[in-house]
Design a protein around this motif. Structure first.
Motif, PDB file in Angstrom:
ATOM      1  N   ILE A 138       0.844  -1.188   0.000  1.00 15.93           N
ATOM      2  CA  ILE A 138       0.000   0.000   0.000  1.00 15.93           C
ATOM      3  C   ILE A 138       0.881   1.240   0.000  1.00 15.93           C
ATOM      4  O   ILE A 138       1.624   1.481   0.933  1.00 15.93           O
ATOM      5  CB  ILE A 138      -0.906   0.038   1.255  1.00 15.93           C
ATOM      6  CG1 ILE A 138      -1.671  -1.276   1.406  1.00 15.93           C
ATOM      7  CG2 ILE A 138      -1.839   1.227   1.207  1.00 15.93           C
ATOM      8  CD1 ILE A 138      -2.666  -1.560   0.319  1.00 15.93           C
ATOM      9  N   ASP A 179       0.206   5.242  -0.854  1.00  9.89           N
ATOM     10  CA  ASP A 179      -0.707   6.303  -1.263  1.00  9.89           C
ATOM     11  C   ASP A 179       0.127   7.456  -1.804  1.00  9.89           C
ATOM     12  O   ASP A 179       0.430   8.425  -1.101  1.00  9.89           O
ATOM     13  CB  ASP A 179      -1.550   6.743  -0.056  1.00  9.89           C
ATOM     14  CG  ASP A 179      -2.622   7.761  -0.427  1.00  9.89           C
ATOM     15  OD1 ASP A 179      -2.565   8.296  -1.541  1.00  9.89           O
ATOM     16  OD2 ASP A 179      -3.496   8.012   0.422  1.00  9.89           O
ATOM     17  N   GLU A 208      -0.447   9.859  -3.820  1.00 12.24           N
ATOM     18  CA  GLU A 208      -1.067  11.190  -3.822  1.00 12.24           C
ATOM     19  C   GLU A 208      -0.809  11.925  -2.511  1.00 12.24           C
ATOM     20  O   GLU A 208      -0.466  13.104  -2.501  1.00 12.24           O
ATOM     21  CB  GLU A 208      -2.579  11.078  -4.056  1.00 12.24           C
ATOM     22  CG  GLU A 208      -3.285  12.427  -4.016  1.00 12.24           C
ATOM     23  CD  GLU A 208      -4.801  12.307  -4.089  1.00 12.24           C
ATOM     24  OE1 GLU A 208      -5.477  13.348  -4.010  1.00 12.24           O
ATOM     25  OE2 GLU A 208      -5.303  11.173  -4.217  1.00 12.24           O
ATOM     26  N   HIS A 209      -0.969  11.228  -1.381  1.00 10.19           N
ATOM     27  CA  HIS A 209      -0.850  11.904  -0.087  1.00 10.19           C
ATOM     28  C   HIS A 209       0.526  11.768   0.548  1.00 10.19           C
ATOM     29  O   HIS A 209       0.927  12.630   1.338  1.00 10.19           O
ATOM     30  CB  HIS A 209      -1.908  11.363   0.875  1.00 10.19           C
ATOM     31  CG  HIS A 209      -3.302  11.699   0.467  1.00 10.19           C
ATOM     32  ND1 HIS A 209      -4.175  10.763  -0.068  1.00 10.19           N
ATOM     33  CD2 HIS A 209      -3.983  12.873   0.488  1.00 10.19           C
ATOM     34  CE1 HIS A 209      -5.324  11.351  -0.347  1.00 10.19           C
ATOM     35  NE2 HIS A 209      -5.243  12.619  -0.021  1.00 10.19           N
ATOM     36  N   ASP A 265      -6.713   1.861   6.857  1.00 11.68           N
ATOM     37  CA  ASP A 265      -5.923   2.384   5.735  1.00 11.68           C
ATOM     38  C   ASP A 265      -4.556   2.868   6.209  1.00 11.68           C
ATOM     39  O   ASP A 265      -3.530   2.611   5.561  1.00 11.68           O
ATOM     40  CB  ASP A 265      -6.653   3.551   5.057  1.00 11.68           C
ATOM     41  CG  ASP A 265      -7.758   3.095   4.120  1.00 11.68           C
ATOM     42  OD1 ASP A 265      -7.771   1.908   3.735  1.00 11.68           O
ATOM     43  OD2 ASP A 265      -8.617   3.930   3.770  1.00 11.68           O
ATOM     44  N   ARG A 293      -0.862   1.457   5.408  1.00 13.60           N
ATOM     45  CA  ARG A 293       0.179   2.326   4.866  1.00 13.60           C
ATOM     46  C   ARG A 293       1.459   2.176   5.687  1.00 13.60           C
ATOM     47  O   ARG A 293       2.561   2.084   5.145  1.00 13.60           O
ATOM     48  CB  ARG A 293      -0.298   3.786   4.893  1.00 13.60           C
ATOM     49  CG  ARG A 293       0.698   4.783   4.310  1.00 13.60           C
ATOM     50  CD  ARG A 293       0.330   6.230   4.630  1.00 13.60           C
ATOM     51  NE  ARG A 293      -0.934   6.662   4.040  1.00 13.60           N
ATOM     52  CZ  ARG A 293      -1.381   7.920   4.107  1.00 13.60           C
ATOM     53  NH1 ARG A 293      -0.684   8.840   4.757  1.00 13.60           N
ATOM     54  NH2 ARG A 293      -2.534   8.235   3.552  1.00 13.60           N
TER      55      ARG A 293
END
Length: 435
Positions: A2, A4, A6-7, A112, A116
Motif C-alpha cells: 500500500i 498512497d 497522492e498523499h 488504511d 500504509r
C-alpha cells in the motif's frame, strides 16, 4: 504493498491546503458537538471562523490526558453513542482510563493508515505476520491486525505470551513478520536459544515494534539476535492508535500521516511552538476523526521533526525516534536523566543483557540512582575481582553520559522479569513513606 502516492508524496504547499481544509472541518466539529472544547474556545475568544491558516493552530488550546480523564468515559465524543461502533482504552494505571471511540468510517481510515504504515516497513501480500501484541482495549493488537490484512498479509493473531508456542507457530507457519514490543522480541530470541532453535532456520525478515520506547542500540541487538530488519512504529490511543507514524526501510525517521494529523513540537515548559528540527514535546491534532477528534494533544514524547524529502521518495514530515518523555525524565540532584540515556550505554557493553531496572531512592535527604543490570553469562560472576572491575567499568560508562554517580547492582542471567507487554523499567521510590 500500500503506497498512497497522492498523499505521501504531495508538495508541502498542497499538503497545507489539505490540512487547512480538514482543520476547519475538525474545529467546527468540536466547537458545535463537544462542550469541553466549546467552553475552552470561548474562554480564549476563539471562533471556528477565525481559523484562516494552518499557522492559526497555535492559538487553539492544548488537550491533556487530564482533560480526557475528566471527561470519562464519553464526554469528548463528537457523535451520538449509537454511531460509535468500537471503543478502546488505556490501562488506567495512573488514574481513570482514557476512553477513545471510533465510527465505522474511523475504523476504515485507521485500517488504511496502519496498512500504509506496515507497507512502509516492507510488508506485502507475500508475508505471514504474527501479532504478539495483546488484544483487547489496547489499540495495538486490533489496529495492526486490520492494517496487515488490508496490506494483504496472512495474519496470525497469537496475542502476547506463551513464547514457546510463538516459536512453534513461527516455524510451522513460516512467519516472516513479527509484531510485538521490542523487549518481548528479545525475550523470544532468548527462549529460542534455550530451546536450541536456530533463528536462521526461521523465515523471519521484518520486525514491527512499538508500545514502548527503545534505543538505536536496542535495535542493533534485536536485528543481530533475530536476523531481521527492525522498524519502529508510533501511535497513541488518544490520537488514533498505531498508524500515526512509522519507519520505512531507510530507518531515518518515522513518516507521519500528515494528511490525517498535524504535528507540532513545543517547548514543554512554555508551550511555545518550535521550528522544524528543534527538539521538543510532540503535539498532535487529528484532521479526519469523527467520533473522537483531538485538538493539540500533548503527548509528553520528546522528539524533533524534519520536513526533508526521504530517500524513499516520500515527502511527509518525519519524526526522530522518541528520546524520552517529559514525565519519564528523572531529576537526580539537579541533573536531568532520561531512561533512554541509560539504555544506550548498557546496550553497548558486552556481557550485559537487554533487561535492566532503574530504581530511584532518597537516602539521607539525597537522591540516589540505582541501575540493576543482568549478565548474559554465568561465568562473568567469577572471579570476584573481575566482577568488581566490570562493575567499575559500567559505572564509569554511565557517569560519562549522565554526569552523576550511579549505584550498580549486577544480577545473574534470567533474574529480571520478562513479559509480552510493555516493559516497566523505572521505579521512583522517593515519594513513598518510609517505614
Amino acid at each position: 504493498m500500500i503506497w498512497d502516492v497522492e498523499h505521501e508524496c504531495m508538495s508541502r504547499s498542497r499538503l497545507e491546503e489539505l490540512q487547512l481544509e480538514r482543520l476547519k472541518w475538525t474545529v467546527n466539529r468540536v466547537y458545535s458537538k463537544v462542550p469541553h472544547y466549546r467552553e475552552k474556545f470561548e474562554k480564549l475568544g476563539i471562533v471556528p471562523e477565525g481559523i484562516k491558516s494552518v499557522n492559526d493552530l497555535k492559538y487553539l488550546p492544548f488537550t491533556t490526558k487530564e482533560d480526557l480523564r475528566n471527561n470519562y468515559p464519553f464526554g469528548l465524543f463528537a457523535v451520538p453513542q449509537k454511531e460509535v461502533v468500537r471503543v478502546h482504552a488505556s490501562s488506567g494505571t495512573t488514574g481513570r482510563p482514557v476512553v477513545v471511540g471510533y465510527t465505522a468510517n474511523d475504523l476504515n481510515t485507521w485500517t488504511d493508515l496502519t496498512a500504509r504504515m506496515v507497507s512502509l516497513a516492507g510488508v506485502t501480500s507475500e508475508d505471514v505476520a504474527q501479532i504478539a501484541f495483546n488484544y483487547g482495549l489496547f489499540t495495538g493488537g486490533f489496529g495492526l491486525h486490520y492494517g496487515l490484512e488490508r496490506a494483504g498479509a496472512l495474519v496470525v493473531p497469537v496475542s502476547g505470551g506463551n513464547t514457546e508456542r510463538q516459536l512453534m507457530l513461527m516455524k510451522d507457519f513460516g512467519t516472516t513478520v513479527l509484531i510485538s514490543t521490542p523487549s518481548y522480541s528479545l525475550y523470544i530470541a532468548e527462549v529460542a536459544e534455550k530451546m536450541g532453535i536456530d533463528i536462521s532456520s526461521l523465515k523471519l525478515k521484518i520486525g514491527l515494534f512499538g508500545g514502548e520506547p527503545w534505543t538505536e542500540e536496542m535495535r542493533k541487538e534485536i536485528e543481530s539476535r533475530l536476523n531481521i530488519i527492525a522498524t519502529d512504529n508510533y501511535g497513541l490511543s488518544e490520537v488514533m492508535g498505531p498508524g500515526v507514524a512509522g519507519e520505512c526501510n531507510c530507518k531515518c525517521g518515522h513518516h507521519i500521516a500528515e494528511d490525517h494529523f498535524i504535528v507540532e513540537t513545543i517547548d514543554p515548559e512554555t508551550g511555545e511552538v518550535l521550528e522544524p528540527g528543534e527538539e521538543g514535546e510532540l503535539v498532535f491534532t487529528s484532521l479526519t476523526k469523527e467520533a473522537f477528534p483531538v485538538i493539540r494533544f500533548r503527548t509528553k514524547d520528546i522528539s524533533r521533526i524534519t520536513q526533508d524529502v526521504c530517500q524513499c521518495g516520500r515527502s511527509t514530515a518525519r519524526m526522530r525516534k522518541i528520546v524520552g518523555r517529559t514525565d519519564d525524565m528523572l531529576i537526580i540532584r539537579g541533573v536531568n536523566v532520561f531512561p533512554s540515556q541509560i539504555e544506550s550505554v548498557l546496550m553497548t557493553i558486552d556481557g550485559i543483557g537487554p533487561h535492566y531496572l532503574i530504581n530511584v531512592h532518597r537516602r539521607n535527604f539525597l537522591d540516589e540512582l540505582e541501575v540493576v543490570v543482568e549478565l548474559t553469562r554465568e561465568d562473568l560472576l567469577e572471579p570476584y575481582s573481575k566482577l568488581e572491575d566490570f562493575s567499575s567499568y559500567i559505572r564509569q560508562k554511565l557517569h560519562s553520559v549522565l554526569s552523576i554517580n550511579v549505584r550498580l547492582k549486577i544480577v545473574q542471567p534470567g533474574t529480571l522479569e520478562r513479559g509480552a507487554g510493555k516493559a516497566k523499567r523505572v521505579f521512583d521510590y522517593r515519594n513513598q513513606p518510609t517505614a
